[in-house]
Scaffold this active site. Structure first.
Site, PDB file in Angstrom:
ATOM      1  N   HIS A 163      10.588   5.006  49.368  1.00 24.95           N
ATOM      2  CA  HIS A 163       9.762   5.432  48.501  1.00 24.95           C
ATOM      3  C   HIS A 163      10.707   6.404  47.180  1.00 24.95           C
ATOM      4  CE1 HIS A 163       5.904   3.308  48.714  1.00 24.95           C
ATOM      5  NE2 HIS A 163       6.189   3.433  49.771  1.00 24.95           N
ATOM      6  N   ASP A 371      14.547  11.515  41.019  1.00 24.54           N
ATOM      7  CA  ASP A 371      13.311  10.832  41.576  1.00 24.54           C
ATOM      8  C   ASP A 371      12.908   9.426  42.079  1.00 24.54           C
ATOM      9  OD1 ASP A 371       9.767  10.611  41.530  1.00 24.54           O
ATOM     10  OD2 ASP A 371       9.072  11.487  40.297  1.00 24.54           O
TER      11      ASP A 371
HETATM   12  P1  ADP Z   1       4.824  11.139  43.424  1.00 23.07           P
HETATM   13  O1  ADP Z   1       4.401   9.122  44.072  1.00 23.07           O
HETATM   14  O2  ADP Z   1       6.322  11.423  43.626  1.00 23.07           O
HETATM   15  O3  ADP Z   1       3.410  11.675  42.984  1.00 23.07           O
HETATM   16  P2  ADP Z   1       5.423   9.084  41.036  1.00 23.07           P
HETATM   17  O4  ADP Z   1       5.043   9.289  39.586  1.00 23.07           O
HETATM   18  O5  ADP Z   1       6.189   8.160  41.212  1.00 23.07           O
HETATM   19  O6  ADP Z   1       5.245  10.628  41.733  1.00 23.07           O
HETATM   20  O7  ADP Z   1       3.071   8.860  41.163  1.00 23.07           O
HETATM   21  C1  ADP Z   1       2.059   9.537  40.807  1.00 23.07           C
HETATM   22  C2  ADP Z   1       0.886   9.294  40.893  1.00 23.07           C
HETATM   23  O8  ADP Z   1      -0.120  10.234  40.984  1.00 23.07           O
HETATM   24  C3  ADP Z   1       0.500   7.684  39.273  1.00 23.07           C
HETATM   25  O9  ADP Z   1      -0.134   6.943  39.758  1.00 23.07           O
HETATM   26  C4  ADP Z   1      -0.012   9.275  38.490  1.00 23.07           C
HETATM   27  O10 ADP Z   1      -1.042   8.654  38.055  1.00 23.07           O
HETATM   28  C5  ADP Z   1      -1.016  10.011  40.060  1.00 23.07           C
HETATM   29  N1  ADP Z   1      -1.223  10.786  39.218  1.00 23.07           N
HETATM   30  C6  ADP Z   1      -0.752  12.514  39.225  1.00 23.07           C
HETATM   31  N2  ADP Z   1      -1.295  13.403  38.591  1.00 23.07           N
HETATM   32  C7  ADP Z   1      -2.400  13.109  38.733  1.00 23.07           C
HETATM   33  C8  ADP Z   1      -3.093  14.174  38.712  1.00 23.07           C
HETATM   34  N3  ADP Z   1      -3.876  15.373  38.234  1.00 23.07           N
HETATM   35  N4  ADP Z   1      -4.316  13.714  38.955  1.00 23.07           N
HETATM   36  C9  ADP Z   1      -4.405  12.242  39.356  1.00 23.07           C
HETATM   37  N5  ADP Z   1      -3.727  11.412  40.646  1.00 23.07           N
HETATM   38  C10 ADP Z   1      -2.348  11.912  39.475  1.00 23.07           C
HETATM   39  C1  G6P Z   2       5.687  11.401  47.216  1.00 22.04           C
HETATM   40  C2  G6P Z   2       6.055  10.012  48.543  1.00 22.04           C
HETATM   41  C3  G6P Z   2       4.612  10.103  49.238  1.00 22.04           C
HETATM   42  C4  G6P Z   2       3.512  11.300  49.426  1.00 22.04           C
HETATM   43  C5  G6P Z   2       3.261  11.528  47.631  1.00 22.04           C
HETATM   44  C6  G6P Z   2       2.416  12.217  47.853  1.00 22.04           C
HETATM   45  O1  G6P Z   2       5.603  10.166  46.319  1.00 22.04           O
HETATM   46  O2  G6P Z   2       6.954   9.768  48.111  1.00 22.04           O
HETATM   47  O3  G6P Z   2       4.956   9.729  50.767  1.00 22.04           O
HETATM   48  O4  G6P Z   2       2.575  10.552  50.483  1.00 22.04           O
HETATM   49  O5  G6P Z   2       4.359  11.618  47.537  1.00 22.04           O
HETATM   50  O6  G6P Z   2       2.846  13.385  48.607  1.00 22.04           O
HETATM   51  P1  G6P Z   2       1.707  14.109  50.205  1.00 22.04           P
HETATM   52  O7  G6P Z   2       2.844  15.213  50.494  1.00 22.04           O
HETATM   53  O8  G6P Z   2       0.867  14.980  49.484  1.00 22.04           O
HETATM   54  O9  G6P Z   2       1.134  13.215  50.716  1.00 22.04           O
END
Ligand code: ADP
Ligand code: G6P
Length: 468
Positions: A163, A371
């Site tokens: 990912h 990212d």
């Molecule tokens: P990452 O996987 O690095 O966190 P992404 O943008 O790909 O970044 O995915 C983040 C996901 O988490 C999205 O589906 C978003 O809607 C969700 N998200 C982000 N911030 C919040 C929050 N404060 N509360 C709930 N969901 C969240």
């Molecule tokens: C990114 C990573 C995921 C991970 C998520 C949240 O999206 O690619 O593997 O699950 O961040 O991070 P955490 O350490 O809370 O699982």
């Protein structure tokens, strides 16, 4: 023999996180991050088992069924959490795979824990998968699992999806025991990445480290063909559209706007509080725009949602302190009684609240330094069925390759950030629609179901590994 499953997902996290209250009571909440946002709808619709961790140290709860999924918790001791999760996964591999924007740390006990925990996940998957079944392993925490699983169960079809970005060869070469990690991935039949460049980096590495001879998208390893290809991940379009057209969510968006000051333009940031997300650069640019008078507290407000993440890791604690100090500084210098230029929310939200914020925002500011994809960007453009709003998006997010009509920006360059944010704030209705429409269509046509179908069909057709 206990029940077995044709389709098994293996990821560090289960889709639900166990939350322990102060009084010791336990409940479940959605796990943070894009991996769970993307995978949950697929496994829910298709059925199958999900092997993962509950987010809490200690004994694992008994396997249970939820939402049509069979959830199979894997136990991590407090020491595993410290060494495998916070250490090797999130203090070594995570920073290294994100261009080393923070210095990766290397510790031998972390690597041993990573091996041991990967083996535990592989064994759990080997137990659950039906003969000839499909196992789909996810992300950087579990890169040794494919080869371990193949040793245990050569009958399985094994897919792996990363990912996060896959680094250039020179950076990967810094990892201690780098060849083992690479061999771990080569245990899969299909290795999927977010971007074609990542797949190329991976194939080049097989030549450099193991002397293999990759060709196009394939490489032969131990008598098998391993395919490496990009499958840009996406979102559950239907879920976001349903929320965005819900009259209650729309009313909530109007309420939010009114509370923030009806006439002020709303800038929005939504990120896990992670140093890869460029939150500090965004605040720096915004602070300078206020300081030089390009924008004022009377006409603009920034809402920054920062989801708590990996809070026991030192770099994350330090980042939180720096971000909160900067928010305080900006509000102190440029705020007025009852009117702050930054609203900072260090909390998780439910999906409806998040979509209401998307609907309320004039400019969504997404500025990661690096990212893998960034699903928030895709959620925002799909939520804006009204063709309004503007997306400022880092060139270094995987999503930039697909969302070409965003206001693209180099977040390492504060001047560029300031210029592009200002441009986005001034886009008229026509320009907003002209940019939003193609992006929305792009995501609608490439949603999460298509992503999963593409990956699994490719995996199915790879299948050169089945023993006679
Ligand atoms: P990452 O996987 O690095 O966190 P992404 O943008 O790909 O970044 O995915 C983040 C996901 O988490 C999205 O589906 C978003 O809607 C969700 N998200 C982000 N911030 C919040 C929050 N404060 N509360 C709930 N969901 C969240
Ligand atoms: C990114 C990573 C995921 C991970 C998520 C949240 O999206 O690619 O593997 O699950 O961040 O991070 P955490 O350490 O809370 O699982």
């Amino acid at each position: 023999m206990s029940e077995s499953y044709e389709f098994v997902v293996v990821a560090n996290r289960l889709p639900v996180d166990e939350v322990v209250a102060d009084d010791g009571g336990r409940t479940w909440a959605r796990s943070p991050g894009g991996l769970v946002s993307a995978l949950q709808p697929i496994v829910r619709r298709q059925g199958g088992a999900w092997v993962g961790w509950t987010g809490q140290p200690g004994e694992a709860p008994e396997p249970f069924d939820a939402d049509g999924m069979h959830l199979h918790p894997v136990a991590l001791s407090a020491q595993d959490v410290e060494r495998y999760y916070e250490g090797q996964s999130n203090s070594t591999i995570w920073p290294l795979f994100h261009d080393a924007v923070e210095q990766p740390a290397h510790r031998r006990p972390w690597r041993h824990a990573y091996d041991a925990v990967n083996r535990r996940f592989a064994e759990a998957a080997a137990q659950l998968a039906a003969p000839g079944g499909t196992v789909w392993v996810h992300d950087y925490q579990l890169m040794l699992v494919p080869a371990m699983l193949r040793d245990l169960r050569p009958d399985l079809q094994i897919g792996f999806f990363l990912h996060i970005p896959f680094p250039p060869v020179e950076l990967f070469m810094q990892l201690p025991r780098r060849a083992e990690l690479l061999r771990g991935l080569l245990g899969a039949d299909l290795v999927g990445f977010q971007r074609p460049l990542a797949a190329q980096n991976f194939l080049q590495l097989t030549a450099r480290l193991l002397g293999l001879e990759p060709q196009d998208e394939h490489v032969e390893h131990e008598g098998r063909t391993v395919v490496a290809r990009a499958f840009p991940i996406s979102i559950d379009v239907g879920e976001v559209e349903e929320l965005a057209t819900d009259p209650e969510v729309q009313a909530e968006a109007r309420r939010m706007r009114a509370e923030l000051g009806g006439d002020r333009r709303l800038l929005l940031g939504v990120d896990r509080l992670d140093y890869t997300k460029g939150i500090e650069q965004r605040l720096e640019a915004y602070g300078e725009l206020l300081a030089d008078g390009t924008v004022s507290n009377d006409d603009v407000v920034l809402v920054q949602v920062a989801t708590p993440s990996r809070m026991r890791v030192q770099e994350y604690q330090e980042l939180r302190a720096r971000v909160e100090r900067e928010v305080g500084r900006i509000n102190g210098e440029f705020g007025a009684v009852g009117q702050a230029p930054v609203h900072y929310l260090f909390q998780s939200m439910n999906r409806a609240e998040l979509v209401a914020l998307y609907l309320a925002a004039d400019v969504m500011v997404i500025t990661p330094l690096r990212d893998g994809m960034n699903l928030v960007a895709k959620e925002y453009v799909v939520a804006r069925g009204d063709d309004r709003g503007a997306l400022v998006l880092s060139e270094f997010a995987g999503a930039a390759a697909e969302l070409e009509t965003a206001f693209l920006v180099n977040p390492h360059d504060v001047e560029d950030l300031k210029r592009v944010i200002t441009e986005a704030l001034h886009a008229d209705d026509g320009e907003q629609a002209g940019r939003m429409r193609p992006m929305r269509t792009q995501v609608q046509q490439n949603d999460i179901d298509k992503w999963a179908r593409d990956f699994l069909e490719t995996l199915d057709s790879t299948g050169s590994t089945k023993p006679d």
